[in-house]
Design a protein around this motif. Sequence first.
Motif, PDB file in Angstrom:
ATOM      1  N   ASP A 290      76.925   5.537  67.106  1.00  0.00           N
ATOM      2  CA  ASP A 290      77.847   4.590  67.716  1.00  0.00           C
ATOM      3  C   ASP A 290      79.108   4.474  66.857  1.00  0.00           C
ATOM      4  O   ASP A 290      79.100   4.778  65.670  1.00  0.00           O
ATOM      5  N   GLN A 291      80.188   4.015  67.479  1.00  0.00           N
ATOM      6  CA  GLN A 291      81.403   3.783  66.706  1.00  0.00           C
ATOM      7  C   GLN A 291      81.131   2.717  65.640  1.00  0.00           C
ATOM      8  O   GLN A 291      80.291   1.833  65.839  1.00  0.00           O
TER       9      GLN A 291
ATOM     10  N   MET B  80      86.756  12.840  66.836  1.00  0.00           N
ATOM     11  CA  MET B  80      85.334  12.610  67.087  1.00  0.00           C
ATOM     12  C   MET B  80      85.143  12.302  68.575  1.00  0.00           C
ATOM     13  O   MET B  80      85.920  11.565  69.177  1.00  0.00           O
ATOM     14  N   LYS B  81      84.077  12.872  69.121  1.00  0.00           N
ATOM     15  CA  LYS B  81      83.797  12.694  70.539  1.00  0.00           C
ATOM     16  C   LYS B  81      82.323  12.362  70.717  1.00  0.00           C
ATOM     17  O   LYS B  81      81.466  12.893  69.999  1.00  0.00           O
TER      18      LYS B  81
ATOM     19  N   TYR C 199      84.586   2.210  74.331  1.00  0.00           N
ATOM     20  CA  TYR C 199      83.906   3.510  74.289  1.00  0.00           C
ATOM     21  C   TYR C 199      84.736   4.511  73.481  1.00  0.00           C
ATOM     22  O   TYR C 199      85.085   5.578  73.965  1.00  0.00           O
ATOM     23  N   LEU C 200      85.043   4.151  72.251  1.00  0.00           N
ATOM     24  CA  LEU C 200      85.864   4.996  71.390  1.00  0.00           C
ATOM     25  C   LEU C 200      85.285   6.400  71.311  1.00  0.00           C
ATOM     26  O   LEU C 200      84.133   6.593  70.935  1.00  0.00           O
ATOM     27  N   GLY C 201      86.087   7.389  71.689  1.00  0.00           N
ATOM     28  CA  GLY C 201      85.636   8.772  71.646  1.00  0.00           C
ATOM     29  C   GLY C 201      84.723   9.175  72.794  1.00  0.00           C
ATOM     30  O   GLY C 201      84.224  10.301  72.807  1.00  0.00           O
ATOM     31  N   GLY C 202      84.525   8.274  73.755  1.00  0.00           N
ATOM     32  CA  GLY C 202      83.591   8.550  74.852  1.00  0.00           C
ATOM     33  C   GLY C 202      84.066   9.690  75.739  1.00  0.00           C
ATOM     34  O   GLY C 202      85.166   9.630  76.295  1.00  0.00           O
ATOM     35  N   ASP C 203      83.242  10.705  75.895  1.00  0.00           N
ATOM     36  CA  ASP C 203      83.597  11.876  76.697  1.00  0.00           C
ATOM     37  C   ASP C 203      83.807  11.470  78.148  1.00  0.00           C
ATOM     38  O   ASP C 203      82.939  10.868  78.779  1.00  0.00           O
ATOM     39  N   GLY C 204      84.983  11.795  78.687  1.00  0.00           N
ATOM     40  CA  GLY C 204      85.294  11.486  80.074  1.00  0.00           C
ATOM     41  C   GLY C 204      85.729  10.061  80.319  1.00  0.00           C
ATOM     42  O   GLY C 204      86.049   9.698  81.464  1.00  0.00           O
ATOM     43  N   ILE C 205      85.774   9.241  79.288  1.00  0.00           N
ATOM     44  CA  ILE C 205      86.143   7.829  79.430  1.00  0.00           C
ATOM     45  C   ILE C 205      87.376   7.504  78.596  1.00  0.00           C
ATOM     46  O   ILE C 205      88.361   6.944  79.101  1.00  0.00           O
TER      47      ILE C 205
ATOM     48  N   ILE D 260      91.323  13.329  83.020  1.00  0.00           N
ATOM     49  CA  ILE D 260      90.054  12.987  82.370  1.00  0.00           C
ATOM     50  C   ILE D 260      89.287  11.911  83.122  1.00  0.00           C
ATOM     51  O   ILE D 260      88.081  12.015  83.327  1.00  0.00           O
ATOM     52  N   ASN D 261      89.998  10.862  83.545  1.00  0.00           N
ATOM     53  CA  ASN D 261      89.296   9.703  84.087  1.00  0.00           C
ATOM     54  C   ASN D 261      90.157   8.999  85.139  1.00  0.00           C
ATOM     55  O   ASN D 261      90.592   7.868  84.940  1.00  0.00           O
TER      56      ASN D 261
END
Length: 323
Positions: A16-17, A312-313, A134-140, A177-178
């Motif tokens: 987690d972040q 970071m992802k 959602y720091l670094g959240g893929d697709g978000i 992306i989103n």
Amino acid sequence: MGNTVAREDFEWVYTDQPHADRRKEILAKHPEIKALMKPDYNLIWVVVLMVLAQLTAFYLVKDLDWKWVIFWAYVFGSCISHSMTLAIHEISHNSAFGNNKAMWNRWFGIFANLPLGLPYSISFKRYHMDHHRYLGGDGIDVDIPTNFEGWFFCTRFRKFIWIVLQPFFYAIRPLCINPKPITRLEIINLLAQLSFDVVIYYLWGVKSIFYMLAGSVLGLGLHPISGHFIAEHYMFLKGHETYSYYGPLNLLTFNVGYHNEHHDFPNIPGKSLPLVKKIAAEYYDNLPQYNSWIKVLYDFVMDDTISPYSRMKRQLKGEVKQD
């Protein structure tokens, strides 16, 4: 000049972040920080004065030679415009009127948006809240570059062009992306902005419009203040996701440089973030930090191990709630 960076993908992490856990720990040790979680009413007057300053500039440039319009767009307009985007950042966190008057903040954000020339405030707030949750959240998290950016902008020259084109990528990236359905407030933001632009063109002509738009584009591209885009989360040191900047340009940017502090306490206005650092110095003094955004830009271009992939992802798990 043509060296290609070694990195070929993002730094995928499965933790987690760090900001939520550090926030709990700091509040347990320094509960007095809770007193800083209140609106910054001075932000209202600062934003009003910035809007008035730009209106004055629109009038003053209307009869200048084009070379001077371009000169003042970069030297003055770009600074005010970029500073205003960071005022809008503050407003997106309800720092102007507080959480109990959320809609007042949204309307004020639309007002602050006017001298930028392009509608921005409402959409930014929607995506920026995702960046915090959602720091670094893929697709978000649309602060993360696309795979194309990481793949293509992989040489010193291309990274330089990437910096110049930052406004374009920040505008287009969310759609790639989103993408989100357009809301009523975004339509109002658009109509208010178009109406303002038409009035400025009618009153003072094309040079004022050019100054407004050029200042926004130049201020968010190759500009000293734009170092914060890269300084905040690009991984110059492996394992460190967020970095703070403690240099003088914080005076123009509502202390956005205090970025570890901001992510730890997003409900504390920028004005009070230096006090957070002072109170909880044992948590922040030893974290990686910068004192020059210009050096960050230079190092990003010249360091062949750094690229748009240097982030970071995370693959998010569980329910994702978006604005």
